[in-house]
Design a protein around this motif. Structure first.
Motif, short mmCIF file in Angstrom:
data_model
loop_
_atom_site.label_atom_id
_atom_site.label_comp_id
_atom_site.label_asym_id
_atom_site.label_seq_id
_atom_site.Cartn_x
_atom_site.Cartn_y
_atom_site.Cartn_z
N GLN A 50 -19.14 27.38 20.41
CA GLN A 50 -18.80 28.16 21.62
C GLN A 50 -17.44 29.11 21.39
OE1 GLN A 50 -20.74 28.44 24.23
NE2 GLN A 50 -19.39 30.22 25.19
N GLY A 51 -16.60 28.47 20.38
CA GLY A 51 -15.34 29.10 20.26
C GLY A 51 -15.50 30.25 19.64
N ARG A 52 -16.53 30.37 18.40
CA ARG A 52 -16.74 31.59 17.84
C ARG A 52 -17.60 32.87 18.61
NH1 ARG A 52 -17.89 27.71 13.98
NH2 ARG A 52 -19.88 27.59 14.48
N GLY A 53 -18.21 32.35 19.69
CA GLY A 53 -18.92 33.14 20.68
C GLY A 53 -18.09 33.77 21.35
N ASN A 54 -17.03 32.99 21.99
CA ASN A 54 -16.08 33.72 22.67
C ASN A 54 -15.14 34.84 21.96
OD1 ASN A 54 -16.63 32.55 25.16
ND2 ASN A 54 -15.54 30.91 25.00
N LEU A 55 -14.70 34.33 20.76
CA LEU A 55 -13.81 35.14 19.62
C LEU A 55 -14.65 36.31 19.52
CD1 LEU A 55 -11.68 35.59 17.79
CD2 LEU A 55 -13.05 34.44 15.97
N GLY A 56 -15.78 36.33 19.27
CA GLY A 56 -16.66 37.47 19.17
C GLY A 56 -16.46 38.67 20.45
N LYS A 57 -16.13 38.13 21.54
CA LYS A 57 -15.89 38.89 23.00
C LYS A 57 -14.49 39.56 22.87
CE LYS A 57 -20.15 37.77 24.37
NZ LYS A 57 -21.00 39.08 24.60
N ALA A 76 -13.02 31.59 11.22
CA ALA A 76 -12.94 32.27 12.52
C ALA A 76 -11.65 33.65 11.85
CB ALA A 76 -12.28 31.66 13.46
N ALA A 77 -10.84 33.12 11.35
CA ALA A 77 -9.84 34.11 10.82
C ALA A 77 -10.60 35.21 10.01
CB ALA A 77 -8.83 33.53 10.01
N LYS A 78 -11.26 34.79 9.05
CA LYS A 78 -12.11 35.68 8.25
C LYS A 78 -12.91 36.73 9.08
CE LYS A 78 -15.01 35.91 4.20
NZ LYS A 78 -16.13 36.92 4.63
N THR A 79 -13.60 36.28 10.17
CA THR A 79 -14.47 36.83 11.04
C THR A 79 -13.56 37.96 11.59
OG1 THR A 79 -15.86 35.09 11.34
CG2 THR A 79 -15.85 36.90 13.04
N VAL A 80 -12.44 37.51 11.98
CA VAL A 80 -11.48 38.73 12.63
C VAL A 80 -11.22 39.88 11.75
CG1 VAL A 80 -9.56 39.27 13.91
CG2 VAL A 80 -10.58 36.99 14.56
N ASN A 81 -11.02 39.30 10.59
CA ASN A 81 -10.58 40.29 9.45
C ASN A 81 -11.38 41.28 9.19
OD1 ASN A 81 -8.28 40.95 7.62
ND2 ASN A 81 -9.72 40.57 5.90
N ASP A 82 -12.58 40.72 8.92
CA ASP A 82 -14.08 41.28 8.38
C ASP A 82 -14.37 42.26 9.64
OD1 ASP A 82 -13.87 39.95 6.25
OD2 ASP A 82 -15.46 38.70 6.54
N LYS A 83 -14.39 42.01 10.98
CA LYS A 83 -14.94 42.94 11.85
C LYS A 83 -14.06 43.88 12.40
CE LYS A 83 -18.97 39.67 12.91
NZ LYS A 83 -19.61 39.04 14.08
N ALA A 84 -12.55 43.17 12.57
CA ALA A 84 -11.66 44.04 13.31
C ALA A 84 -10.59 44.73 12.61
CB ALA A 84 -11.06 43.25 14.56
N GLY A 85 -10.46 44.14 10.98
CA GLY A 85 -9.52 44.61 10.27
C GLY A 85 -8.13 43.87 10.57
N THR A 86 -8.11 42.86 11.43
CA THR A 86 -6.92 42.17 11.82
C THR A 86 -6.52 41.18 11.08
OG1 THR A 86 -7.04 43.19 14.04
CG2 THR A 86 -5.43 41.54 13.72
N LYS A 87 -5.38 40.76 10.58
CA LYS A 87 -5.10 39.50 10.11
C LYS A 87 -4.60 38.43 11.04
CE LYS A 87 -2.61 37.46 6.10
NZ LYS A 87 -2.09 36.12 6.95
N CYS A 88 -5.33 37.37 11.23
CA CYS A 88 -4.92 36.28 12.25
C CYS A 88 -3.95 35.28 11.62
CB CYS A 88 -6.10 35.72 12.78
SG CYS A 88 -6.75 36.70 14.24
N GLU A 89 -3.04 34.87 12.43
CA GLU A 89 -2.28 33.41 11.91
C GLU A 89 -3.20 32.31 12.17
OE1 GLU A 89 0.42 33.29 10.00
OE2 GLU A 89 0.61 35.44 10.05
N ILE A 90 -3.17 31.39 11.39
CA ILE A 90 -3.89 30.13 11.38
C ILE A 90 -2.94 29.04 11.88
CG2 ILE A 90 -5.41 28.39 10.38
CD1 ILE A 90 -6.69 30.64 8.77
N TYR A 91 -3.22 28.19 12.94
CA TYR A 91 -2.62 27.37 13.49
C TYR A 91 -3.36 25.74 13.60
CZ TYR A 91 0.85 31.07 14.59
OH TYR A 91 1.36 31.87 14.53
#
Length: 423
Positions: A50-57, A76-91
């Motif tokens: 569900q978190g990955r589904g919400n992330l997509g939105k 999840a961080a890789k998904t954001v980088n691949d689809k939005a070109g944004t680097k996410c910090e991981i915690y």
């Protein structure tokens, strides 16, 4: 037939927070003075299915990913980088996400036992919150969330996304406008548990999972792969079965149609069966009778032949059944009615996640505000309590108390495992 005019603002005032005696506050001051095109920055806590589904939105808003399972976080961080070109910090600790001043809102998609603390702490940190349904694990947690949202002037959207679908809104508007005549009964149907199967032995947790943090405020238990991730929902320590899964969706629509978003039932009477070999804790089947004010009865049925999956409103003049992708009216003419401005018109959202972002900017309450999510979750929790005890009890929705049954009343909250505290 009685018709009434209900503007969006009037609806918010009467159904979102009236019971709490709190005013709707479009005068909330946002943490950021958002411009028309300014990007709202989000952090994401819990990145399972569900978190990955919400992330997509929120893919274009995300800058931070937090999960106690490092594989989930990295994916999840890789998904954001691949689809939005944004680097996410991981915690691995959600509190570090809340410490970031650049984050405007958090999206919480953790197991149910991890909804309350991150939501409350996010409100205290000045963040707005999108939290998955059910809003809480217990009734007491829900009131704490509402109090935190109000005290800190935060927007809290519950992830009951059916409210943002036109067929559900149409059904509720027809019911609220009186086209079924006096509402007599509401049926809510939920499926049986899709449990993981035969029990497996306890084991050491995998290296990628911080299991102690996964447990958090829940009781200390040995790691078992059939209890974590998606399977959390089948055990009382972490969730409430299909009652708090699908029941949270369909009861939410029942409440919307009944106009009881700010209150609840006056009595609850549940009967249930459980797995004969105790493969999981939650109900296998159940039938729960809720009595609401104005002599309306809601029957929740799990694997009950006379209760269809979804929500059915039954009145003097006909009935309406609604579910995802389905709308049926009997007689057909009821479904063909064109609603006008003189009818009850409910909060209109066609995008649940978009509504949350809009409300962050406007500071208006979202379509499924914390008070609404709390009242829906409360009905779910009360049903489970009655099923577990096998008896009826009375509920005072104003004071949110059970009287005359100390054992049932004690189940409205649960102790937290130290060092976690609900204050």
């Amino acid at each position: 037939m009685t018709h009434s005019v209900a503007s969006r603002r009037q609806f918010l005032k009467t159904s979102a927070v009236a019971a709490a005696g709190l005013a709707v506050a479009p005068a909330f001051v946002p943490s950021t003075a958002f411009g028309a095109n300014e990007r709202i920055i989000t952090g994401h806590i819990g990145l399972g299915g569900q978190g990955r589904g919400n992330l997509g939105k929120f893919i274009k808003n995300a800058v931070a990913i937090c999960d106690v399972d490092s594989k989930h976080a990295e994916q999840a961080a890789k998904t954001v980088n691949d689809k939005a070109g944004t680097k996410c910090e991981i915690y691995g600790d959600y509190r570090k996400v809340l410490d970031r001043k650049d984050i405007d809102a958090v999206v919480i998609s953790t197991p149910d036992h991890w909804h309350a603390l991150p939501t409350i702490h996010a409100c205290e940190a000045g963040k707005d919150v999108y939290c998955e349904k059910p809003l809480t694990l217990t009734v007491v947690e829900g009131r704490k969330i509402v109090d935190a949202a109000r005290a800190n002037k935060r927007i809290v959207q519950t992830g009951s996304q059916q409210r943002s679908s036109s067929n559900f809104r149409k059904a509720c508007e027809l019911v609220r406008s009186g086209y079924l005549g006096k509402l007599q009964q509401v049926l809510v149907g939920i499926p049986g548990p899709n449990h993981p199967g035969k029990p497996v032995a306890d084991s050491d947790p995998p290296s990628e999972l911080d299991y102690d943090f996964w447990l958090g405020p829940a009781p200390q238990r040995p790691y078992n792969k059939n209890h974590v991730h998606y399977n959390f929902r089948f055990f009382w320590d972490y969730s409430g079965g299909q009652m708090t899964n699908w029941g949270a969706h369909h009861i939410d629509i029942a409440h919307w149609g009944m106009g009881v978003d700010d209150s609840g039932p006056i009595s609850v009477d549940g009967k249930a069966t459980f797995h004969p070999q105790n493969w999981h804790d939650v109900t296998e089947t159940c039938r729960i009778t809720y009595v609401y004010p104005n002599d309306v009865t809601m029957i929740l049925g799990q694997r009950q032949k006379d209760v269809r999956l979804g929500t059915t409103f039954i009145g003097e003049k006909g009935k309406i059944f609604v579910n995802r992708g389905k709308f049926e009216a009997t007689p057909d003419e009821i479904g063909e009615i064109k609603l006008t401005d003189s009818d009850v018109r409910l909060y209109n959202s066609s995008n649940h996640h978009g509504n949350f972002l809009d409300c962050i900017k406007s500071r208006e309450l979202p379509i499924c505000d914390a008070e609404i999510g709390h009242r829906t979750a409360t009905a779910c929790h009360l049903g489970n309590i009655s099923c577990r005890l096998g008896r009826k009890f009375a509920w005072d929705a104003k004071t949110e108390t059970i009287s005359g049954d100390d054992e049932a009343a004690s189940m409205l909250s649960r102790p937290y495992r130290q060092p976690w505290e609900l204050t």
